[in-house]
Design an enzyme around this catalytic site. Sequence first.
Site, PDB file in Angstrom:
ATOM      1  N   SER A 135      -5.175   2.582  -5.943  1.00 33.83           N
ATOM      2  CA  SER A 135      -5.771   2.828  -4.501  1.00 33.83           C
ATOM      3  C   SER A 135      -6.440   1.561  -4.493  1.00 33.83           C
ATOM      4  O   SER A 135      -7.256   0.890  -5.029  1.00 33.83           O
ATOM      5  CB  SER A 135      -6.906   3.974  -4.655  1.00 33.83           C
ATOM      6  N   LYS A 161      -1.510   2.453  -2.584  1.00 38.47           N
ATOM      7  CA  LYS A 161      -2.284   3.364  -1.650  1.00 38.47           C
ATOM      8  C   LYS A 161      -3.069   2.374  -0.805  1.00 38.47           C
ATOM      9  O   LYS A 161      -4.140   1.993  -1.640  1.00 38.47           O
ATOM     10  CB  LYS A 161      -2.910   4.500  -1.984  1.00 38.47           C
ATOM     11  N   LEU A 162      -3.073   2.146   0.570  1.00 38.46           N
ATOM     12  CA  LEU A 162      -3.986   1.343   1.203  1.00 38.46           C
ATOM     13  C   LEU A 162      -4.916   2.130   1.714  1.00 38.46           C
ATOM     14  O   LEU A 162      -4.715   3.311   2.458  1.00 38.46           O
ATOM     15  CB  LEU A 162      -3.069   0.565   2.267  1.00 38.46           C
ATOM     16  N   LYS A 163      -6.346   1.741   1.637  1.00 37.97           N
ATOM     17  CA  LYS A 163      -7.309   2.405   2.213  1.00 37.97           C
ATOM     18  C   LYS A 163      -7.372   1.833   3.672  1.00 37.97           C
ATOM     19  O   LYS A 163      -7.297   0.894   3.885  1.00 37.97           O
ATOM     20  CB  LYS A 163      -8.699   1.987   1.774  1.00 37.97           C
ATOM     21  N   ASP A 189      -4.734   5.900   2.930  1.00 33.71           N
ATOM     22  CA  ASP A 189      -5.765   7.163   2.829  1.00 33.71           C
ATOM     23  C   ASP A 189      -6.999   6.621   3.834  1.00 33.71           C
ATOM     24  O   ASP A 189      -7.636   5.667   3.824  1.00 33.71           O
ATOM     25  CB  ASP A 189      -6.260   7.033   1.671  1.00 33.71           C
ATOM     26  N   ASN A 191      -9.691   8.692   4.678  1.00 32.78           N
ATOM     27  CA  ASN A 191     -10.663   9.249   4.386  1.00 32.78           C
ATOM     28  C   ASN A 191     -11.617   9.565   5.674  1.00 32.78           C
ATOM     29  O   ASN A 191     -12.879   9.176   5.935  1.00 32.78           O
ATOM     30  CB  ASN A 191     -12.013   8.397   3.375  1.00 32.78           C
ATOM     31  N   GLU A 214      -3.127  10.080   4.050  1.00 31.42           N
ATOM     32  CA  GLU A 214      -3.917  11.138   3.524  1.00 31.42           C
ATOM     33  C   GLU A 214      -5.400  11.293   4.239  1.00 31.42           C
ATOM     34  O   GLU A 214      -5.841  10.071   4.709  1.00 31.42           O
ATOM     35  CB  GLU A 214      -4.491  10.595   2.051  1.00 31.42           C
ATOM     36  N   ASP A 239      -7.130  15.644   1.130  1.00 30.49           N
ATOM     37  CA  ASP A 239      -7.698  15.465  -0.124  1.00 30.49           C
ATOM     38  C   ASP A 239      -9.245  16.272   0.473  1.00 30.49           C
ATOM     39  O   ASP A 239      -9.204  17.380   0.000  1.00 30.49           O
ATOM     40  CB  ASP A 239      -7.806  13.994   0.066  1.00 30.49           C
ATOM     41  N   LYS A 263      -8.085  16.988  -6.784  1.00 31.12           N
ATOM     42  CA  LYS A 263      -9.021  16.423  -7.455  1.00 31.12           C
ATOM     43  C   LYS A 263      -9.890  17.389  -8.111  1.00 31.12           C
ATOM     44  O   LYS A 263     -10.354  18.350  -7.395  1.00 31.12           O
ATOM     45  CB  LYS A 263      -9.976  15.486  -6.664  1.00 31.12           C
ATOM     46  N   GLY A 291      -8.016  10.511  -7.518  1.00 35.72           N
ATOM     47  CA  GLY A 291      -9.148   9.848  -8.748  1.00 35.72           C
ATOM     48  C   GLY A 291     -10.450   9.472  -7.835  1.00 35.72           C
ATOM     49  O   GLY A 291     -10.522   9.522  -6.606  1.00 35.72           O
TER      50      GLY A 291
HETATM   51  C1  NPQ Z   1     -10.003   9.091  -2.275  1.00 40.45           C
HETATM   52  N1  NPQ Z   1     -10.642   7.662  -4.225  1.00 40.45           N
HETATM   53  O1  NPQ Z   1      -8.876   9.356  -2.751  1.00 40.45           O
HETATM   54  C2  NPQ Z   1     -11.204   8.412  -3.347  1.00 40.45           C
HETATM   55  C3  NPQ Z   1     -12.279   8.189  -2.554  1.00 40.45           C
HETATM   56  C4  NPQ Z   1     -13.184   7.399  -3.247  1.00 40.45           C
HETATM   57  C5  NPQ Z   1      -9.534   6.333  -5.651  1.00 40.45           C
HETATM   58  O2  NPQ Z   1      -9.061   6.152  -3.327  1.00 40.45           O
HETATM   59  C6  NPQ Z   1     -17.284   6.061  -5.906  1.00 40.45           C
HETATM   60  C7  NPQ Z   1     -17.132   7.024  -6.326  1.00 40.45           C
HETATM   61  C8  NPQ Z   1     -16.718   5.312  -4.995  1.00 40.45           C
HETATM   62  C9  NPQ Z   1     -15.984   7.986  -5.900  1.00 40.45           C
HETATM   63  C10 NPQ Z   1     -14.825   5.470  -3.514  1.00 40.45           C
HETATM   64  C11 NPQ Z   1      -9.769   6.728  -4.171  1.00 40.45           C
HETATM   65  C12 NPQ Z   1     -15.418   5.952  -4.455  1.00 40.45           C
HETATM   66  C13 NPQ Z   1     -15.286   7.245  -4.941  1.00 40.45           C
HETATM   67  C14 NPQ Z   1     -13.708   6.255  -2.887  1.00 40.45           C
HETATM   68  C15 NPQ Z   1     -14.099   7.855  -4.378  1.00 40.45           C
HETATM   69  O3  NPQ Z   1     -10.516   9.488  -1.150  1.00 40.45           O
HETATM   70 MG    MG Z   2      -8.610  10.159  -0.449  1.00 42.48          MG
END
Ligand code: NPQ
Ligand code: MG
Length: 368
Positions: A135, A161-163, A189, A191, A214, A239, A263, A291
Amino acid sequence: MKLTGVELRRISLPLVSPFRTSFGTETTRDALLVRVVTTEAEGWGECVAMAAPLYSSEYADAAADVLRRFFVPALASVDHLTAVDVTPTLQKFHGHRMAKAALETAVLDAELRAEGRPLARELGAVHTQVPCGVSVGIMNSTEELLDAVGNYLDEGYLRIKLKIQPGWDIDPVAAVRNRFGDDILLQVDANTAYTVADTRHLARLDPYNLLLIEQPLPEDDILGHAQLAQHLKTPICLDESITSAQTAAAAITLKACSIINIKPGRVGGYLESRRIHDLCQSHNIPVWCGGMLETGLGRAANLALAALPNFTLPGDTSASSRYYQTDITPPFTLTNGHLPVPTTPGIGIDPLEAELAEVTTHTEWLKL
Ligand code: NPQ
Ligand code: MG
């Protein structure tokens, strides 16, 4: 098995680089670890709640509080405790799935260690190693992003995976495709950063042949995702919205998603994760393991889950070095883009005492 004591431990681990998402920038991982002591064995569970309620409503201090006040006392009164008793015992308490997951995992770890059985075998794993993705956070410039992606591909990651967020979406995706070609596995992703009003904008991702988008919309907006799905070629993966097998079934039936990110913390544990896996398998919905910047303890357990047969897409089960210079367990390292599934009893890994002590900020022993 009977619970004889529980330790709540807070740790603070520096990240190798800041991790920026649509909800904020993280520079350290403040996590809560749960260690249960039973008449048979000890077990570990990692609570994936963040320090602040930015990813979901849960946060680490609240998880510690609800464990201390309600969950641990409820479990302490169970005479023949096994991991399958945890969810029914805690059922009357609403929410707090990440706290429940950590406690159930610790009990499951203790139970499996006592029986000499690895978690992967217990869950039904069919692989000895799992393909890994990474990620990639929001960056200050496209050049910085292309550098980061190039380095991860050099390390062997099999999927990127690009945020994304409004203002950082189409252009970074186009730049990555332009630089690294059409063959790399690429997904995004959000969020929850968009609304259904952004439908036409998000459709501009369609030409880039993404594996999935996502969680584009808020977690409660199942209807919005179903509507959005009708206008996008890019498959929608949920997610944050998927908090149980029940919500997964509803989202699938309502056609709000065609892929699910599992998750264990978000859904209340590894046993519920397996139910979602099985449900998705029966509906031909691929799943992958998300993750939450886990330490080696959570990472080890996630690898066991990711080895189940319907985990057909690479997960965010990255190497320890993606996040941490020094982990609290021996590090997981990539081999040809894969991580090994632990094979020893329970979650299959133990904390390194000195490394754990070094990052511990608070320890609390709950006497029963
Ligand atoms: C997701 N994770 O899939 C999450 C979101 C995320 C790996 O992209 C601290 C603790 C910082 C948990 C940042 C990935 C975080 C966190 C992002 C979870 O949406
Ligand atoms: Mg996510």
